[in-house]
Design a protein around this motif. Structure first.
Motif, PDB file in Angstrom:
ATOM      1  N   PRO A  15      -7.445   4.651  -1.260  1.00 51.83           N
ATOM      2  CA  PRO A  15      -8.114   4.074  -0.090  1.00 51.83           C
ATOM      3  C   PRO A  15      -9.358   3.265  -0.453  1.00 51.83           C
ATOM      4  N   THR A  36      -6.254   4.263   7.022  1.00 49.02           N
ATOM      5  CA  THR A  36      -5.418   4.573   5.866  1.00 49.02           C
ATOM      6  C   THR A  36      -3.991   4.884   6.300  1.00 49.02           C
ATOM      7  N   ASP A  56     -11.525   7.713   7.072  1.00 49.74           N
ATOM      8  CA  ASP A  56     -12.013   6.340   7.199  1.00 49.74           C
ATOM      9  C   ASP A  56     -13.520   6.264   7.411  1.00 49.74           C
ATOM     10  N   ASP A 109      -9.486   9.401   2.192  1.00 49.53           N
ATOM     11  CA  ASP A 109      -8.568   9.007   3.263  1.00 49.53           C
ATOM     12  C   ASP A 109      -9.268   9.030   4.615  1.00 49.53           C
ATOM     13  N   ARG A 137     -15.423   7.192   4.166  1.00 51.54           N
ATOM     14  CA  ARG A 137     -15.221   6.167   3.131  1.00 51.54           C
ATOM     15  C   ARG A 137     -16.061   4.923   3.416  1.00 51.54           C
ATOM     16  N   TYR A 192       0.847  -1.189   0.000  1.00 52.49           N
ATOM     17  CA  TYR A 192       0.000   0.000   0.000  1.00 52.49           C
ATOM     18  C   TYR A 192       0.886   1.244   0.000  1.00 52.49           C
TER      19      TYR A 192
END
Length: 510
Positions: free
Chosen positions: A274, A480, A453, A451, A456, A233
């Motif tokens: 992400p 992330t 969390d 990014d 998202r 990542y």
């Protein structure tokens, strides 16, 4: 005492200079040194905004993160952001200077920027123990050597030993190494102290005869062979990486399918990393109407030339397909330039980004955008302005950064998506973005939005509910930021075991 230096140069673009620079930054950081990256001139559309509002290449941001230090524009004093086939916006120490053709830049400007480059390098060397320097392209581009401010001229200034990297995955690595050294002037050839073979697949023991050949032919030791990897990542520098992405529609009914438009001048495509890393998401990039299919939702990314890329969407039929799917209930999200495209019209009276002064947008949000001469670049703290089914709860905090020339005004049928509370550390109250009345269409100027969390996962979970999928047990297991740090540690482990670090330390005089 000024910092010790080491420089990574390549036999060609995309040989792996950026990722190996990040790896060395992490290794030196793990070994207890204060380390900083440096690339004097970077050409990229993937940029970032520092805490004080300066714009710089994202590759150096990744390297700074690997080194455990805040990004600074001194790490990338000159950033070239392509606006067309032979022109770029030139950003110097984080601030846009002007647009230049390639000829004008190399013949009229590059030499004048040398003092900017050396001052930035000197500042880093006075504040750190080690500076890891990255070159650009190849030092053997003889047509550019007279105006060079990024390769051997920097190595000479920093008295840096050079490690030459070759990408064996693309083939011709041995010839590339030998040819590069052959084309260098004798003094620069002597500065190359080590060779790295990158992206190797297979059994290294079978490659030993080639290593012996290189060392005998060139007189330069091979510092190591780094295996090919693509499962870390770590954000990529260049949109060329999208050529490896999956463009086909997914057939996994247990995942949310996201289609990101691959614009010709796409910028900050790392905004979507992400999302791509979520186990219940299938993210793909789409370059043509016949590849769009019927995804669960669509994202229109940022662009360095929004009007030209909007024209591309119209000419390829993608614009019409997006509007049809939106009317059928498929959610559409726009980030920065993609957000601007969602509106009724875009105007560029000063031809800031394009020679086209006016174009009608997709008409999915009641708003219009006018491009200004001054660029907004700032880190922001924001919150959800009005709760929405794909935005989360009212007041939910988030962070990100802005890079845009446009100024957008909302009409009566649009409402803001977020409210910016701080810009570059200063308190403000600025409405950002827009969303439709039903919440299916929304956009924002904030890069790095995914990014965050909570936002998202809310977005993905709401799409799963809409699709009739189970959302239980999908809480964020690793943030992330945690994924990033784990990726840097894993990268350092792989590269440390591939390179002769004792030799590299000796080359640096340490």
């Amino acid at each position: 005492m000024p910092a010790k230096t080491i420089m990574i140069q390549g036999t060609a673009s995309h040989a792996g200079k950026s990722i190996l620079t990040a790896a060395l930054c992490r290794i030196f950081y793990q070994d207890g040194y204060r380390v900083a990256p440096f690339k004097s001139q970077n050409m990229a559309l993937n940029s970032f905004v520092t805490a004080d509002g300066g714009e710089m290449g994202r590759a150096q941001v990744v390297q700074a993160e690997a080194a455990g230090v805040p990004p600074s524009v001194d790490m990338n004093p000159v950033l070239l952001k392509p606006t067309g086939n032979a022109s770029s916006q030139v950003v110097v120490l984080g601030r846009p200077l002007d647009n230049y053709t390639a000829w004008n830049y190399h013949q009229q400007l590059a030499g004048k920027l040398w003092s900017v480059v050396t001052s930035a390098l000197d500042r880093l060397r006075s504040n750190f123990d080690i500076v890891v320097i990255e070159g650009a392209g190849s030092p053997a581009e003889v047509n550019l050597q007279d105006t060079d401010i990024v390769n051997m001229k920097v190595a000479r200034r920093a008295e840096a030993p050079v490690l030459l990297v070759a990408d064996i995955d693309r083939g011709g690595a041995l010839a590339a190494v030998v040819g590069t050294l052959e084309l260098l002037p004798p003094g620069d050839r002597e500065r190359v102290k080590g060779i790295i073979i990158n992206k190797f697949r297979g059994d290294v023991s079978l490659f030993q005869p080639a290593i012996r050949f290189l060392e005998q032919k060139t007189g330069v030791p091979v510092c190591g062979v780094v295996h090919y990897f693509d499962d870390l990542y770590i954000q990529d520098e260049d949109s060329v990486v999208m050529e490896r992405k999956n463009y086909l529609a997914g057939n996994d009914s247990g995942k949310v399918e996201i289609a990101v438009l691959r614009l010709p001048r796409i910028s900050n495509f790392t905004d979507f990393d992400p999302l791509e890393s979520e186990p219940d998401v299938h993210l793909r990039y789409v370059g043509r109407d016949d590849k769009l299919g019927h995804p669960d939702f669509i994202i229109i990314p940022g662009s360095k030339n929004t009007i030209e890329d909007l024209l591309y969407l119209k000419q390829t039929g993608l614009a019409g397909a997006i509007v049809r799917l939106a009317r059928q209930g498929v959610p559409v999200i726009g980030i920065c330039g993609g957000f601007q495209m969602l509106g009724q019209e875009l105007k560029d009276p000063d031809k800031t980004e394009s020679e086209i002064e006016h174009i009608f947008g997709l008409g999915l949000l009641d708003m219009y955008t006018v491009f200004a001469r001054e660029k907004v670049t700032s880190q922001v703290q924001a919150s959800v302005a009005v709760g929405g089914k794909f935005l989360g709860s009212y007041g939910e905090p988030l962070t990100g950064y802005e890079i845009h020339m446009g100024r957008t005004k909302l009409g009566a049928d649009a409402r803001p998506a977020f409210v910016i509370n701080t810009r570059s550390g200063c308190q403000v109250h600025v409405m950002d973005g827009a969303q439709s009345a039903d919440g299916n269409i929304w956009g924002t100027y904030i890069h790095g939005i995914f990014d965050n969390d909570t936002l998202r996962r809310h977005l993905v979970d709401m799409m799963k509910k809409k699709k009739g999928l189970d959302t239980e047990g999908q809480a964020v297991l690793m943030s992330t930021e945690q994924k990033k740090q784990a990726g840097y540690d894993r990268l350092a482990e792989l590269v440390r075991h591939s390179l002769d670090m004792n030799l590299i330390y000796r080359l640096m005089g340490m």
